[in-house]
Structure formats: C-alpha cells, structure tokens
Design an enzyme around this catalytic site. Structure first.
Site, mmCIF file in Angstrom:
data_model
loop_
_atom_site.group_PDB
_atom_site.id
_atom_site.type_symbol
_atom_site.label_atom_id
_atom_site.label_comp_id
_atom_site.label_asym_id
_atom_site.label_seq_id
_atom_site.Cartn_x
_atom_site.Cartn_y
_atom_site.Cartn_z
ATOM 1 C CB THR A 144 9.207 17.229 16.235
ATOM 2 O OG1 THR A 144 9.019 15.842 15.941
ATOM 3 C CG2 THR A 144 7.857 17.921 16.236
ATOM 4 N N GLY A 146 12.852 14.922 23.738
ATOM 5 C CA GLY A 146 12.916 14.563 25.155
ATOM 6 C C GLY A 146 14.296 14.838 25.731
ATOM 7 C CD GLU A 201 10.391 7.447 16.732
ATOM 8 O OE1 GLU A 201 10.638 7.939 17.841
ATOM 9 O OE2 GLU A 201 11.025 7.746 15.708
HETATM 10 C C1 LIG Z 1 10.405 -2.430 27.549
HETATM 11 C C2 LIG Z 1 10.866 -1.165 28.224
HETATM 12 C C3 LIG Z 1 10.162 0.055 27.674
HETATM 13 C C4 LIG Z 1 10.885 1.343 28.063
HETATM 14 C C5 LIG Z 1 10.761 2.308 26.907
HETATM 15 C C6 LIG Z 1 10.851 3.698 27.432
HETATM 16 C C7 LIG Z 1 10.360 4.681 26.773
HETATM 17 C C8 LIG Z 1 9.786 4.485 25.435
HETATM 18 C C9 LIG Z 1 10.649 5.087 24.398
HETATM 19 C C10 LIG Z 1 10.468 6.333 24.025
HETATM 20 C C11 LIG Z 1 9.416 7.143 24.609
HETATM 21 C C12 LIG Z 1 9.806 8.572 24.798
HETATM 22 C C13 LIG Z 1 9.912 9.446 23.797
HETATM 23 C C14 LIG Z 1 9.596 9.077 22.419
HETATM 24 C C15 LIG Z 1 10.627 9.680 21.487
HETATM 25 C C16 LIG Z 1 9.924 10.187 20.284
HETATM 26 C C17 LIG Z 1 10.648 10.599 19.238
HETATM 27 C C18 LIG Z 1 9.970 11.132 18.068
HETATM 28 O O1 LIG Z 1 8.778 11.316 17.991
HETATM 29 S S1 LIG Z 1 11.056 11.423 16.785
HETATM 30 C C19 LIG Z 1 10.058 12.136 15.537
HETATM 31 C C20 LIG Z 1 9.147 11.109 14.890
HETATM 32 N N1 LIG Z 1 8.592 11.677 13.710
HETATM 33 C C21 LIG Z 1 8.063 10.944 12.733
HETATM 34 O O2 LIG Z 1 7.917 9.740 12.811
HETATM 35 C C22 LIG Z 1 7.691 11.708 11.502
HETATM 36 C C23 LIG Z 1 6.669 10.970 10.664
HETATM 37 N N2 LIG Z 1 6.749 11.382 9.266
HETATM 38 C C24 LIG Z 1 7.428 10.618 8.342
HETATM 39 O O3 LIG Z 1 7.984 9.572 8.620
HETATM 40 C C25 LIG Z 1 7.405 11.112 6.920
HETATM 41 O O4 LIG Z 1 7.186 12.504 6.886
HETATM 42 C C26 LIG Z 1 6.272 10.423 6.090
HETATM 43 C C27 LIG Z 1 4.947 10.529 6.797
HETATM 44 C C28 LIG Z 1 6.657 8.997 5.888
HETATM 45 C C29 LIG Z 1 6.132 11.126 4.752
HETATM 46 O O5 LIG Z 1 7.410 11.293 4.275
HETATM 47 P P1 LIG Z 1 7.605 11.674 2.729
HETATM 48 O O6 LIG Z 1 9.033 11.940 2.461
HETATM 49 O O7 LIG Z 1 6.625 12.740 2.384
HETATM 50 O O8 LIG Z 1 7.306 10.303 2.058
HETATM 51 P P2 LIG Z 1 6.073 9.803 1.217
HETATM 52 O O9 LIG Z 1 4.884 9.584 2.065
HETATM 53 O O10 LIG Z 1 5.935 10.691 0.011
HETATM 54 O O11 LIG Z 1 6.688 8.395 0.793
HETATM 55 C C30 LIG Z 1 7.809 8.398 -0.060
HETATM 56 C C31 LIG Z 1 8.351 6.979 -0.086
HETATM 57 O O12 LIG Z 1 9.206 6.807 1.051
HETATM 58 C C32 LIG Z 1 8.837 5.630 1.747
HETATM 59 N N3 LIG Z 1 9.151 5.817 3.146
HETATM 60 C C33 LIG Z 1 8.670 6.773 3.966
HETATM 61 N N4 LIG Z 1 9.182 6.641 5.192
HETATM 62 C C34 LIG Z 1 10.026 5.573 5.139
HETATM 63 C C35 LIG Z 1 10.853 4.922 6.101
HETATM 64 N N5 LIG Z 1 10.910 5.346 7.376
HETATM 65 N N6 LIG Z 1 11.581 3.871 5.695
HETATM 66 C C36 LIG Z 1 11.510 3.431 4.408
HETATM 67 N N7 LIG Z 1 10.724 3.987 3.433
HETATM 68 C C37 LIG Z 1 10.005 5.050 3.828
HETATM 69 C C38 LIG Z 1 7.362 5.510 1.487
HETATM 70 O O13 LIG Z 1 6.931 4.168 1.734
HETATM 71 C C39 LIG Z 1 7.280 5.908 0.037
HETATM 72 O O14 LIG Z 1 7.681 4.833 -0.733
HETATM 73 P P3 LIG Z 1 6.992 4.641 -2.173
HETATM 74 O O15 LIG Z 1 7.208 5.937 -2.913
HETATM 75 O O16 LIG Z 1 5.548 4.373 -1.881
HETATM 76 O O17 LIG Z 1 7.719 3.459 -2.739
HETATM 77 C C1 LIG Z 2 5.641 12.629 24.527
HETATM 78 C C2 LIG Z 2 6.239 13.036 23.203
HETATM 79 C C3 LIG Z 2 7.593 12.898 23.008
HETATM 80 C C4 LIG Z 2 8.168 13.306 21.805
HETATM 81 N N1 LIG Z 2 9.528 13.191 21.642
HETATM 82 C C5 LIG Z 2 10.084 13.640 20.486
HETATM 83 C C6 LIG Z 2 11.503 13.578 20.311
HETATM 84 O O1 LIG Z 2 12.234 13.120 21.199
HETATM 85 N N2 LIG Z 2 12.023 14.046 19.150
HETATM 86 C C7 LIG Z 2 11.237 14.551 18.140
HETATM 87 O O2 LIG Z 2 11.779 14.959 17.090
HETATM 88 N N3 LIG Z 2 9.881 14.619 18.269
HETATM 89 C C8 LIG Z 2 9.296 14.175 19.412
HETATM 90 N N4 LIG Z 2 7.931 14.240 19.554
HETATM 91 C C9 LIG Z 2 7.126 14.873 18.511
HETATM 92 C C10 LIG Z 2 6.358 13.851 17.693
HETATM 93 O O3 LIG Z 2 7.217 13.109 16.882
HETATM 94 C C11 LIG Z 2 5.314 14.606 16.851
HETATM 95 O O4 LIG Z 2 4.386 15.194 17.733
HETATM 96 C C12 LIG Z 2 4.612 13.649 15.887
HETATM 97 O O5 LIG Z 2 5.501 13.287 14.859
HETATM 98 C C13 LIG Z 2 3.340 14.256 15.286
HETATM 99 O O6 LIG Z 2 3.639 15.471 14.592
HETATM 100 P P1 LIG Z 2 2.849 16.805 14.991
HETATM 101 O O7 LIG Z 2 2.856 16.930 16.455
HETATM 102 O O8 LIG Z 2 3.385 17.907 14.152
HETATM 103 O O9 LIG Z 2 1.327 16.520 14.564
HETATM 104 P P2 LIG Z 2 0.717 16.784 13.100
HETATM 105 O O10 LIG Z 2 1.495 16.081 12.068
HETATM 106 O O11 LIG Z 2 0.457 18.242 12.950
HETATM 107 O O12 LIG Z 2 -0.672 15.964 13.267
HETATM 108 C C14 LIG Z 2 -1.832 16.614 13.724
HETATM 109 C C15 LIG Z 2 -3.020 15.916 13.078
HETATM 110 O O13 LIG Z 2 -2.907 16.061 11.651
HETATM 111 C C16 LIG Z 2 -3.073 14.793 11.035
HETATM 112 N N5 LIG Z 2 -2.262 14.689 9.817
HETATM 113 C C17 LIG Z 2 -1.029 15.198 9.613
HETATM 114 N N6 LIG Z 2 -0.571 14.845 8.398
HETATM 115 C C18 LIG Z 2 -1.548 14.101 7.805
HETATM 116 C C19 LIG Z 2 -1.683 13.428 6.552
HETATM 117 N N7 LIG Z 2 -0.718 13.459 5.630
HETATM 118 N N8 LIG Z 2 -2.831 12.736 6.319
HETATM 119 C C20 LIG Z 2 -3.805 12.676 7.261
HETATM 120 N N9 LIG Z 2 -3.754 13.306 8.463
HETATM 121 C C21 LIG Z 2 -2.630 14.000 8.727
HETATM 122 C C22 LIG Z 2 -2.586 13.785 12.070
HETATM 123 O O14 LIG Z 2 -3.172 12.505 11.822
HETATM 124 C C23 LIG Z 2 -3.075 14.407 13.373
HETATM 125 O O15 LIG Z 2 -4.407 14.005 13.614
HETATM 126 C C24 LIG Z 2 7.349 13.840 20.770
HETATM 127 C C25 LIG Z 2 5.967 13.970 20.963
HETATM 128 C C26 LIG Z 2 5.410 13.564 22.176
HETATM 129 C C27 LIG Z 2 3.917 13.711 22.383
#
Ligand SMILES: CCCCC/C=C\C/C=C\C/C=C\CC/C=C/C(=O)SCCNC(=O)CCNC(=O)[C@H](O)C(C)(C)COP(=O)(O)OP(=O)(O)OC[C@H]1O[C@@H](n2cnc3c(N)ncnc32)[C@H](O)[C@@H]1OP(=O)(O)O
Ligand SMILES: Cc1cc2nc3c(=O)[nH]c(=O)nc-3n(C[C@H](O)[C@H](O)[C@H](O)COP(=O)(O)OP(=O)(O)OC[C@H]3O[C@@H](n4cnc5c(N)ncnc54)[C@H](O)[C@@H]3O)c2cc1C
Length: 536
Positions: A22, A61, A304
């Site tokens: 991110t 994180g 995520e």
């Molecule tokens: C029990 C004990 C518990 C303890 C646990 C302790 C803690 C908990 C653990 C963690 C907590 C702490 C921290 C959390 C850590 C957080 C980390 C993060 O947040 S990492 C960053 C996460 N970010 C995201 O998830 C980003 C989201 N965005 C996307 O995934 C893509 O941008 C999105 C929205 C999918 C769009 O991508 P794009 O390339 O534009 O794709 P399209 O929408 O155009 O789709 C194209 C085709 O691709 C397919 N697709 C998309 N994603 C996937 C995938 N992941 N896998 C497979 N296929 C995928 C999609 O279906 C489309 O397919 P078709 O064209 O429709 O066939």
């Molecule tokens: C506690 C915490 C821990 C994190 N840890 C990590 C980490 O370890 N590594 C990492 O890489 N990231 C991490 N992140 C970041 C996290 O993955 C992003 O915040 C998350 O993916 C959302 O992206 P953004 O913040 O840019 O929000 P945005 O994507 O800007 O979303 C803002 C608003 O826009 C809307 N929106 C965006 N796109 C669309 C769309 N296509 N259609 C409709 N609505 C849309 C969303 O629904 C939302 O309401 C963490 C975040 C938090 C809060």
C-alpha cells in the site's frame, strides 16, 4: 533457490519483514501503484524509486522501527517496458546497527484508532539499488540481459492476499470468542435493576435483550471457525492444483475468499461493538479490553482488501457465473445454485428451508443486477457506468451469497461432526446452528419476502423459534464461553476474568493510573488554582 536464501534467515529472525504494498496514494487499485523497480542490465540490479510523495509506502505493519527487510510491490520496468506490479524482497536497514540504508527513507505514520502496538510505517526510495535476485521470481522472471519472462497467470502475484483473506475468517472466529467470553462472563456477574420488587436484582444475562445482543456473537464464532476451516481446506486444494500448473479453481477461491473475508470482518466488528455496549460503562473501559478488540476487528474491514471492494470482486464472479450458466456452461460448486431454475418451493421454517431461501435471494439479486446492467447498456450506458450504477445491488447480492455459503457450511459441518459427539454436546451445537440460521433469516426477512414464498405467519413463527432458542441456550451460555478455554492473560480483561472478581479488578486497574500517584495533581497548582483566582 530464492526460498533457500531467504526463508531460513526469516525463520531464525535474522530477517524481520513486512509486506510493503500500500502507498499513500493507492491501497485498493494495485495497478496504480507508483513505486518503480527499473532493471539495469549493466549492473544486473533493480533501481527502486518513489517518484512522488503518493508513491511512498504507507501502512505496512512493523515497517517504522521493527522490520529490517520488506517485500516491496513495485511496477517492474525492463528494456523500457512496464510489466506491471511485482514483488521484491528488499533490505531496508543495516542488520547490525538497524540504521536505514542510504537511499531509504523510513518512519512511523502516527497514532491510529487501535493496533497501537504495531509500528505501521512509511517507506520511500531514492534510486535505491538491489541485486537482480531481489525480484521474487516464482511466477515471473527477469533474465540477466533484462528479458522479461511473464508468469503463466498474472494474478498469481496477488496470491499472498488470498492466503491472508482465508486466514482472516478464522481470525474473526477467535476475536468473536474473546468478545463473547468477556461480555457473557460479565453479564453473569453483573446484577442490575429490580423488575420484581420482592426479588434481588437479577443477572443482566437473564434479560432477553442481553441474550439477543450476545448469543449471536457466540454462535458466529463457531460459524466462522467452521467456515474458516472449510475455506482453508479449499485453499490447500487450490494451491496444490496451482503447483501442478492447474489454475482452474483459483477464480472460485478468490471470489469466495473475498466475500467471506468481507462479511466475517463486518460481522465481527459490529458484534464486538455490541459486546462492548452490552457491558454498559465498564465496557467502555480500556481495562475491559473490548474497545481494543473493537479497534482490531474494525481494522480488518479495511486491511487485506477493503470490504466493499472485495464484495464487488465476488459480485464480478457471480455476474460472470450467471452469464456462463445462462449459456448452459457448468458453474463452480459454490456458485452452481445460481442456475436452479425450479419453481420457488413452498416455504419451510427449517434449516434447509432457510438455507435454500438465502440461495434464492442471492440468485434473485444476481439476476436483478444482470437485468439492470443489460438494460442500462442497451440504453447506451457504458458497461463500467452501468456497473457503478448497479453497485449497491451488487454488494447486496455478494453478501447474500456469502451468507448462503456460511449457513450451509455451518450446518453441514456440525451435522457431520455431531455423530462423534455426546448427545448433550451435539444438541447444544445444533442449537447454535439453529440460532445463527434463524437470526439471519429475521435480519434479512425483507429479502426473503421478495425472493421466496415465506409468508407473514412463517415470520411470526421464526420470531418465536428465535426467542425459544435464546431460552434453551441460556443455561449453557457460561459453559460455552468457558469452553473457548481462553486464559485470563490472553483475555486481558477486568470484566472477563475467570474468577469473576470484576469490581476488585476494575479498582486494581484504576489505582495503577499515574494520575492516582498523589492526592493533588500538579495540574491544580499550575492551572486550576490560578484560574479560580482569576490569574489565567
Ligand atoms: C487466531 C489468531 C489470530 C491472530 C492474528 C493476528 C493478527 C491478524 C493478522 C493481521 C492483522 C494485522 C495487519 C494486517 C496486514 C494487512 C496487510 C494488507 O492490508 S496488505 C495490502 C492488501 N491490499 C489489498 O488487498 C488490495 C486490494 N486490491 C486488489 O486486490 C486488486 O487491486 C483488485 C481490487 C482485485 C483489482 O485488481 P485488478 O488488477 O484491477 O483486477 P480486476 O478487478 O480488473 O480483475 C481482474 C481479474 O483478476 C482476478 N483477480 C483479482 N484479484 C485476484 C486474486 N487475488 N486472485 C485471483 N484472481 C484475482 C479478478 O477476479 C478478475 O478476473 P476476471 O477478469 O473476472 O476473470
Ligand atoms: C491496521 C491496518 C494495517 C495495514 N497493514 C498493511 C500492511 O501490512 N501492508 C500493506 O501493504 N497495507 C496495509 N494496510 C493498508 C490496507 O491494505 C489499505 O488501507 C486497504 O487496502 C484499503 O486501501 P486504501 O486505504 O487506499 O483505501 P481506498 O482504496 O482509497 O478506499 C477508500 C474508499 O474508496 C472505496 N473504493 C475504492 N475503490 C473502489 C472501487 N473500485 N469501487 C467501489 N469503491 C471503491 C472503498 O470502498 C472505500 O470506501 C493496512 C491498513 C490498516 C488499517
């Protein structure tokens, strides 16, 4: 080879890493990430760069002060071509001094709603050079001369996120078990009000409204644990197929992981908040742990994959499935019900009847979305605009699909396991399945009235079934949360401790406050007294 190089060092904690994807400007739209990794064939290195402020990594994180390495997701450029986002493992701090390496700008992003123990950070690169083998080359490669070898499936780059989303469903089961344990134990200890003048104040757990707030959290913990286990088994099966080059089942896994992650995190956050509010003022104390637990669960609605975005990913799959099924093509097991064209059956107030009802709701909503989109496109609206104008309905269809999956999985898995359980335990678990199913039927009764043959008398009967179930579950409630077997040190709660000494623990924690170190705090002499004397 790369795994041999990096994994042992990570396992023995020489490498402390984080996942730096991110950026300030992009979290959801990964194809819009701005960090660049440009290959230099003369030195066989990648040059990492943050061309703008919005290109700075933001959120990972542990990035601020803990991690000395990270996986950086960057736009890969080679021979003048941008090949899209790829992962790189990058050392950012000296392994002895822990100082940031030259060309690396790293720091803390500041206070957050919760997760205060995680030093989430920012990271910028100023033409920072890393060796070619920093690119994680399991799926795609860059050869020494800069030739790019594409992955057999570009979306494998997104695989890490699928894995974490699968894990999050089980995480939510755990967090709900913590919230339910704290709130139910407290509700057994807390006595309040006098509905009957000639009787002592009752346990608040005996108020049916309190049971309505809490028992669904208890049942949801079990529903999500069971669903999380099923999802993990599915993940392992898909991953095994991927290893042998078969990606056919990946789209279904992605779709079901997206909607289950979104629905279980949203439910967990709202139910933990309900647990907090059910404990009155003491639930608002940090020492109860419930505010911290809320902060943790609500974060999961964002990280995520932001929940709305993920629900729309599942909706994309459901719409595609509808279009495929309408041409007679086979659908994936979790979406096959969409093609059930049989007449809507007579409603039955049974578990199977309700599960079938939710499948009807999901299929009906998907069909309505497809019809609306088709109608808008026929009127000249672009598909993208038609999608956006239908997106509120698409999210609702995705939620209904997710609920149908959870209901069916919870029922099937408990029924399967019940044969090996003692009859009393099987009976209690079936009561939780029944409560969970009837609760959601009542929560979504409007949808059921729209898409099934449920009638008013059926709804009245379901409401009575629900209230009877609250009464049946009440005697086992404390035993059910004790069965989570969460140690006091883990619960970390003045309200949820096993011994029930709530008031003593609240006072013990209060007296630890530094504000209680002296009877008159220095703020009196510095501010209050001068103010009272008109000197401020
Ligand atoms: C029990 C004990 C518990 C303890 C646990 C302790 C803690 C908990 C653990 C963690 C907590 C702490 C921290 C959390 C850590 C957080 C980390 C993060 O947040 S990492 C960053 C996460 N970010 C995201 O998830 C980003 C989201 N965005 C996307 O995934 C893509 O941008 C999105 C929205 C999918 C769009 O991508 P794009 O390339 O534009 O794709 P399209 O929408 O155009 O789709 C194209 C085709 O691709 C397919 N697709 C998309 N994603 C996937 C995938 N992941 N896998 C497979 N296929 C995928 C999609 O279906 C489309 O397919 P078709 O064209 O429709 O066939
Ligand atoms: C506690 C915490 C821990 C994190 N840890 C990590 C980490 O370890 N590594 C990492 O890489 N990231 C991490 N992140 C970041 C996290 O993955 C992003 O915040 C998350 O993916 C959302 O992206 P953004 O913040 O840019 O929000 P945005 O994507 O800007 O979303 C803002 C608003 O826009 C809307 N929106 C965006 N796109 C669309 C769309 N296509 N259609 C409709 N609505 C849309 C969303 O629904 C939302 O309401 C963490 C975040 C938090 C809060």
């Amino acid at each position: 080879e790369q795994q041999e190089k990096w994994v042992p060092r990570a396992v023995n904690m020489e490498i402390i890493g984080t996942y730096a994807q991110t950026e300030l400007g992009h979290g959801t739209f990964l194809r819009g990430l701005e960090t660049t990794a440009t290959y230099d064939p003369n030195t066989e290195e990648f040059v990492l760069n943050s061309p703008t402020l919005t290109a700075y990594k933001w959120w990972p994180g542990g990035l601020a002060h803990t991690a000395n390495h990270c996986v950086v997701v960057a736009q890969l450029h080679s021979k003048g071509v941008n090949h899209g986002v790829h992962p790189f493992i990058v050392q950012i701090r000296d392994e002895d001094t822990h100082m940031p390496l030259p060309g690396v700008k790293v720091g803390e992003i500041g206070p957050k709603l919760s997760f205060s123990t995680a030093n989430n950070g920012f990271l910028g690169f100023d033409n920072f050079r890393v060796p070619r083998d920093s690119m994680l080359m399991k799926n795609a490669q860059v050869l020494k001369d800069g030739t790019y070898v594409k992955s057999r499936l570009s979306k494998l780059t997104y695989g890490t996120m699928v894995f974490i989303r699968v894990m999050i469903v089980t995480d939510m089961a755990y967090y709900l078990s913590v919230g339910a344990t704290i709130a139910i134990r407290y509700s057994a200890v807390r006595h309040q009000s006098k509905p009957k003048e000639n009787e002592p104040e009752p346990q608040i757990l005996d108020y049916v409204t309190q049971q309505h707030k809490l028992f669904i959290a208890l049942a949801s913990s079990h529903a999500f644990r069971v669903t999380g286990q099923w999802l993990w088994t599915t993940f392992v099966r898909v991953n095994k197929a991927l290893t042998s080059g078969n990606a056919d089942t990946l789209p279904e896994l992605h779709a079901v992981a997206c909607c289950l992650k979104a629905v279980t995190t949203r439910d967990a956050a709202s139910m933990v908040e309900a647990c907090r509010m059910s404990c009155g003022g003491h639930g608002y104390m940090t020492s109860s742990y419930l505010p911290i637990l809320y902060g943790i669960t609500t974060a999961a609605c964002t990280y995520e994959g932001e929940n709305t975005v993920l629900l729309l990913q599942t909706a994309r799959s459901l719409v595609k499935a509808w279009q495929k099924g309408s041409k007679g093509k086979p659908l994936s097991p979790t979406e096959a019900y969409l093609m059930d064209k049989s007449p809507v059956p007579k409603w039955e107030n049974t578990l199977d009847g309700i599960i079938a009802g939710f499948r009807r709701v999901s299929a009906g909503k998907v069909q309505d979305c497809v019809s609306k989109i088709d109608k808008l496109v026929k009127m000249g609206t672009s598909y993208e605009d038609a999608w956006n104008q239908t997106s509120v309905r698409l999210v609702a269809a995705s939620e209904a699909h997710s609920r149908a999956v959870i209901l069916a999985t919870f029922r099937a898995e408990v029924s399967r396991a019940a044969a090996a359980l003692s009859p009393p335990l099987a009976r209690v678990l079936h009561q939780l399945v029944h409560l969970y199913t009837v609760y959601w039927a009542l929560e979504r009764v409007g949808d059921l009235l729209l898409y099934t043959s449920i009638a008013e008398r059926d709804v009245q009967e379901l409401q009575q079934q629900y209230e009877d179930l609250l009464q049946k579950i009440r005697p086992n409630t404390v035993g059910l949360v004790d069965a989570f077997d969460l140690r006091d040190e883990i619960l970390n709660s003045t309200l949820g401790a096993y011994d029930g000494r709530v008031y003593e623990r609240l006072m013990e924690e209060a007296l630890k406050s530094p504000l209680n170190a002296e009877p008159v705090n220095q703020s009196f002499h510095k501010y209050l007294k001068p103010f009272m004397q008109g000197k401020l």
